[in-house]
Design a protein around this motif. Structure first.
Motif, PDB file in Angstrom:
ATOM      1  N   TYR A  24       4.976   1.346  -0.852  1.00  0.00           N
ATOM      2  CA  TYR A  24       4.680   0.266   0.074  1.00  0.00           C
ATOM      3  C   TYR A  24       3.173   0.036   0.076  1.00  0.00           C
ATOM      4  O   TYR A  24       2.424   0.779   0.682  1.00  0.00           O
ATOM      5  N   ASN A  28       1.892  -6.095  -0.736  1.00  0.00           N
ATOM      6  CA  ASN A  28       3.269  -6.549  -0.885  1.00  0.00           C
ATOM      7  C   ASN A  28       3.824  -7.215   0.366  1.00  0.00           C
ATOM      8  O   ASN A  28       4.882  -7.849   0.311  1.00  0.00           O
ATOM      9  N   ASP A 202       8.638  -6.908   2.303  1.00  0.00           N
ATOM     10  CA  ASP A 202       7.918  -6.363   1.157  1.00  0.00           C
ATOM     11  C   ASP A 202       8.330  -7.153  -0.087  1.00  0.00           C
ATOM     12  O   ASP A 202       9.376  -6.886  -0.677  1.00  0.00           O
ATOM     13  N   ARG A 203       7.517  -8.142  -0.468  1.00  0.00           N
ATOM     14  CA  ARG A 203       7.850  -9.038  -1.575  1.00  0.00           C
ATOM     15  C   ARG A 203       6.612  -9.321  -2.427  1.00  0.00           C
ATOM     16  O   ARG A 203       5.873 -10.261  -2.165  1.00  0.00           O
ATOM     17  N   PRO A 204       6.357  -8.527  -3.465  1.00  0.00           N
ATOM     18  CA  PRO A 204       5.183  -8.778  -4.304  1.00  0.00           C
ATOM     19  C   PRO A 204       5.252 -10.095  -5.069  1.00  0.00           C
ATOM     20  O   PRO A 204       4.229 -10.572  -5.565  1.00  0.00           O
TER      21      PRO A 204
END
Length: 418
Positions: A24, A28, A202-204
């Protein structure tokens, strides 16, 4: 530990509860839902209805709509305007069935450094621990929060979710037994959301777009825009609601609701726009109240006047601050307001439209169309007259605030990808 604290009157933000798992990373996190915190007194504006519940042992169940799908989430809570420390004794997240009812098998506890309980210092904003939890874009989610003591509760969002207040610890119940915390009046409708100000995923591969401004954006426009994007197969953009009713560009809110109108855009811009997780684009529509409020009978001497030059310089400041962070900015033209009387508390017309007052709006719109921002959205063709002074009747409720059809018309003018 990642910590950032601005001294003085600025808000102190601390990520006191970083994940112990290296997968994490802060980069992100992308905003999926948000609301802007304001200083607000529930006791003052809800009166006896709030006193019926007392100030102790209360559950707040808030239903929201995330705009970005994710498998890992974190929640944000803010005590920005608190007069002292505030303790949250329990928080859960669950999928919504309807109103106060949740899908019990989807309920999970939210923790803070491994604890179900957390205390927010005066002026502090915190993030929860990362939680493995799937959220779907535009699917209602329920966040339930239990507090043993709410005497110093002063920080609320006033748009973006429906909150139900009930007595006792009901965070784990399939359905709470509360009443909606909705404030209605001739000044508009407010959805009162205590402390809870954000949900990130959490989405890069994703980014967020902030929609920030005044009451002409404090409606369903962010959700409608997100829906438009998903229908066009754009699934990697979170749309964040950061509008505040009554908000101004250059001066803090003034009037009967006081700081419920929020700090000026210049003051809150960094917190509410630039610092939002994963922000890539900002859509700004603010400035109507800088022109209208100082000319209202009820606000003369309370709402300070500003000049066209001061407003243009303020817009330039917002643009430059965003560009310094490689964030793109899009300005929406100031919408027409002829026919708006601001009939506050049914005490008669508070303001009368005149060409002289409206000239300031026209001058600012002319500048917006040649400004140094990354683009602009022109709302002049939503007007019913050639001089673009009056919005079409089907688009407004009172001459200035958009009906659902008006909101859809605004969203039609927003490109799917900025």
């Amino acid at each position: 530990e990642i910590a950032s604290c601005l001294v003085g009157s600025e808000m102190c933000i601390r990520d006191r509860f970083p994940s112990t798992t290296s997968s994490y990373s802060q980069e992100n996190w992308v905003g999926s839902w948000s609301t802007s915190p304001v200083e607000f007194s529930v006791q003052k504006f809800f009166g006896n209805r709030f006193k019926d519940f007392g100030l102790h042992h209360l559950t707040f169940r808030t239903v929201i709509k995330p705009t970005l799908t994710g498998e890992t989430v974190r929640l944000t809570f803010s005590n920005t305007y608190g007069t002292g420390p505030m303790t949250i004794d329990a928080v859960t997240i669950a999928k919504t069935i309807s109103k106060q009812r949740i899908k019990v098998h989807t309920k999970k506890n939210v923790t803070f450094n491994g604890s179900k309980k957390v205390t927010l210092r005066k002026g502090e904003t915190i993030h929860s621990d990362p939680l493995n939890y799937h959220v779907d874009a535009l699917e209602p989610m329920t966040v339930s929060m239990y507090m043993k003591n709410t005497e110093q509760l002063k920080t609320f969002g006033l748009i973006g979710g429906t909150t139900y207040i009930s007595s006792g610890n009901q965070v784990n119940l399939p359905a709470t037994t509360g009443v909606p915390m909705v404030l209605n009046g001739s000044f508009g409708e407010y959805d009162v959301i205590p402390l809870f100000t954000g949900l990130d995923v959490d989405r890069p591969d994703a980014s967020s777009t902030v929609i920030i401004g005044d009451s002409t954006l404090a409606n369903d426009i962010p959700i409608l825009y997100s829906t438009k994007q998903h229908l066009a197969n754009v699934h990697n953009v979170g749309v964040l609601q950061q509008a505040i009713k009554g908000n101004r560009l250059c001066a803090d809110g003034a009037g009967r609701l006081g700081m419920a109108y929020g700090e000026s855009m210049l003051k809150r811009y960094e917190r509410d726009a630039l610092n939002q997780p994963g922000v890539k684009n900002i859509i700004i529509k603010v400035g109507c109240n800088d022109i209208i409020h100082p000319n209202c009978k009820s606000m003369m001497g309370i709402a300070p006047k500003v000049t066209t030059e001061q407003m243009i310089n303020a817009y330039k400041t917002l643009i430059n601050k965003a560009h310094q962070r490689n964030i793109q900015v899009y300005l929406v033209t100031r919408s027409a307001w002829k026919g708006y009387t601001r009939n506050i508390l049914n005490k008669g017309d508070d303001i009368e439209w005149t060409p002289e007052i409206d000239q300031m709006r026209k001058d600012i719109n002319a500048w917006i169309k040649t400004n140094p921002a990354d683009g602009y959205i022109d709302l002049d063709d939503l007007c019913q007259d050639e001089d673009c002074t009056e919005l079409r009747s089907e688009y407004v409720t009172d001459g200035v605030h958009f009906t659902l059809e008006g909101q859809k018309a605004v969203v039609e003018k927003l490109p799917v990808r900025l």
